[in-house]
Every structure is written in C-alpha cells, then in structure tokens.
Scaffold this active site. Sequence first.
Site, PDB file in Angstrom:
ATOM      1  N   SER A   1       0.804  -1.229   0.000  1.00  0.00           N
ATOM      2  CA  SER A   1       0.000   0.000   0.000  1.00  0.00           C
ATOM      3  C   SER A   1       0.833   1.274   0.000  1.00  0.00           C
ATOM      4  O   SER A   1       0.402   2.303  -0.526  1.00  0.00           O
ATOM      5  CB  SER A   1      -0.951   0.009   1.202  1.00  0.00           C
ATOM      6  OG  SER A   1      -0.227  -0.076   2.414  1.00  0.00           O
TER       7      SER A   1
ATOM      8  N   GLY B   1       5.147   3.141   0.431  1.00  0.00           N
ATOM      9  CA  GLY B   1       6.583   3.001   0.529  1.00  0.00           C
ATOM     10  C   GLY B   1       7.207   2.028  -0.452  1.00  0.00           C
ATOM     11  O   GLY B   1       6.911   2.022  -1.654  1.00  0.00           O
TER      12      GLY B   1
ATOM     13  N   TYR C   1      13.423  -5.319  16.907  1.00  0.00           N
ATOM     14  CA  TYR C   1      13.214  -5.267  15.458  1.00  0.00           C
ATOM     15  C   TYR C   1      14.417  -5.877  14.747  1.00  0.00           C
ATOM     16  O   TYR C   1      14.262  -6.676  13.807  1.00  0.00           O
ATOM     17  CB  TYR C   1      13.009  -3.815  15.012  1.00  0.00           C
ATOM     18  CG  TYR C   1      13.093  -3.609  13.525  1.00  0.00           C
ATOM     19  CD1 TYR C   1      12.050  -3.992  12.688  1.00  0.00           C
ATOM     20  CD2 TYR C   1      14.219  -3.035  12.945  1.00  0.00           C
ATOM     21  CE1 TYR C   1      12.131  -3.804  11.309  1.00  0.00           C
ATOM     22  CE2 TYR C   1      14.307  -2.841  11.576  1.00  0.00           C
ATOM     23  CZ  TYR C   1      13.258  -3.228  10.768  1.00  0.00           C
ATOM     24  OH  TYR C   1      13.348  -3.040   9.405  1.00  0.00           O
TER      25      TYR C   1
ATOM     26  N   VAL D   1      15.842   4.322   4.476  1.00  0.00           N
ATOM     27  CA  VAL D   1      15.010   4.599   3.311  1.00  0.00           C
ATOM     28  C   VAL D   1      13.930   5.601   3.713  1.00  0.00           C
ATOM     29  O   VAL D   1      13.314   5.455   4.768  1.00  0.00           O
ATOM     30  CB  VAL D   1      14.326   3.318   2.772  1.00  0.00           C
ATOM     31  CG1 VAL D   1      13.595   3.613   1.469  1.00  0.00           C
ATOM     32  CG2 VAL D   1      15.336   2.209   2.575  1.00  0.00           C
ATOM     33  N   GLU D   2      13.705   6.585   2.876  1.00  0.00           N
ATOM     34  CA  GLU D   2      12.695   7.605   3.179  1.00  0.00           C
ATOM     35  C   GLU D   2      11.297   7.074   2.840  1.00  0.00           C
ATOM     36  O   GLU D   2      10.870   7.101   1.687  1.00  0.00           O
ATOM     37  CB  GLU D   2      12.970   8.886   2.390  1.00  0.00           C
ATOM     38  CG  GLU D   2      12.065  10.041   2.804  1.00  0.00           C
ATOM     39  CD  GLU D   2      12.423  11.348   2.134  1.00  0.00           C
ATOM     40  OE1 GLU D   2      11.832  12.374   2.493  1.00  0.00           O
ATOM     41  OE2 GLU D   2      13.295  11.345   1.237  1.00  0.00           O
TER      42      GLU D   2
ATOM     43  N   LYS E   1      14.935  -9.099  11.996  1.00  0.00           N
ATOM     44  CA  LYS E   1      15.596  -8.984  10.696  1.00  0.00           C
ATOM     45  C   LYS E   1      16.805  -9.918  10.593  1.00  0.00           C
ATOM     46  O   LYS E   1      17.123 -10.400   9.501  1.00  0.00           O
ATOM     47  CB  LYS E   1      15.997  -7.526  10.424  1.00  0.00           C
ATOM     48  CG  LYS E   1      14.797  -6.622  10.143  1.00  0.00           C
ATOM     49  CD  LYS E   1      13.993  -7.128   8.945  1.00  0.00           C
ATOM     50  CE  LYS E   1      12.824  -6.256   8.577  1.00  0.00           C
ATOM     51  NZ  LYS E   1      12.102  -6.739   7.387  1.00  0.00           N
TER      52      LYS E   1
END
Length: 255
Positions: free
Chosen positions: A15, A17, A161, A196-197, A165
């Site tokens: 949805s 990014g 997190y 990453v933006e 990963k």
Amino acid sequence: MDRWRGRVALVTGASVGIGAAISSELVRNGMKVVGCARDVEKIQKLAAECQTAGHSGVLVPFKCDLSNEEEIMSMFSAIKAQHRGVDVCINNAGLAHPESLLNGKTNGWKNMLNVNVLALSICTREAYQSMRERNVDDGHIININSMSGHRVVQSAFTHFYSATKYSVTALTEGLRQELREANTHIRATCISPGLVETEFALRLHGYNAEKAATAYSKYEPLKAIDIANAVTYVLSAPPHVQIGDIQMRPVEQAV
C-alpha cells in the site's frame, strides 16, 4: 524482465513506501501483481495510477492482515482460483515498534514476530507449494530485509526489530539451501537496505512528524524506487545466477 511478462507476483505490504514502488515497477514491466495490505484502498488508487500511466501489467489489490494466518491462506487460495498461482513472491511487509529489550511490551514484540518472521515464512511456504504444484522451476522468492539484519545499532528501540531482521537473514539462507536440496532452480534472495525515506520512521516514532523528519535530515536517504530497482535487477539476473543478498545504504550512512 521480458521472461516475467504476464506472470504473477505477490507483493506484501504493497500500500505504501517500498511495497508500492516495487508493485508499480513490476506492473510497468508487464507482470500481474497481487498487492496485499490491510489498507486496500491505497492499493486500489495505485492500481488506477498504473492503468492511467499505460503500464503493460496489472495490479490486483487484495486486503489481507498478515498477522492472521487464516487470511494469508485465504489469499493464496484466491490467487490460485483467479490467477493459477504465484511465480514470484516478494515478502516486503515489515514493521517496528519502539519496544526495548528491558522494558518493551510483549504485544509489541509479538506483532513484530508475527509480521516480520511468521508471515514471511508462511508466504514463502505457500508460494513454494504453489510453484511446485504447477511445475514452476524458475520462480523467485525475495525477502525485503534490512541492514538491521546484519548489525545491531546503539538504539534500544530497534533491538527487538533487529532480532526479527536477523531472522530474515537466516531464513533466506536456509531457504536457499532447502531449495537446492529439493533440486529446484527456484531462487531465494534478500535485499537489505539501510535508511530509506518512507513512512517507516513516522510509524516507529508514533507518528511524531518532527522525530521522523530528524531521522532523514542527517544525509540523503535511499528512496523506495532504489529498492524497487534492486528487485528488478535481481529478477533480471540470468537463470544460473543466484544473488543471495544485496546490502545497500546511503553513501553517507556510517553503519
């Protein structure tokens, strides 16, 4: 990318990014993309934009809560009924909660495990089964990982997190080994971007726009399209080439 024209890709977290950018690029390259997320309206808008742009593929929006295994299984059943199956599976969906190891909330940890590890594993399993039952021997499973799956930074809010990963790193290599043992040419790759933006930082910081902006103010971050381009690079590799992991970060990012 010519050999992928008309074939089916599943992109989770499509949805916004990175997931939205990947979906759009695959559609531009002629693939039929099933894009799933909880917020299906955004995918519907993206599908319309792809159509307006004249992309040769098609984006099929699908509402799915990846923390719910029943919904994942229902999605794969629908893909089988409507599109025969999955040829490419891109496990992009992922999330982070600011829950430290010493004081974090268990439900936050569980949510990260459910989406970042379990949903990825379930989608991988079901995609492989879909390929196998149709004798698809050139499929590809791509996990959108993170540099956090390769190093631990000094930020308590990201430690759990990072553990999820690191799991993705191990799962991708384990998958590669199992696919080889199964005498298949289906490939497994993970792509590990640094900063990453996207909306990721905004969500991590509880939708505090000021804190999120600070994360991107130190240097120019990667863009979602950069990761999408890495995906098309991986898919474009000759059939005998196995790309295990692409680690990518902004030039000025130290770790």
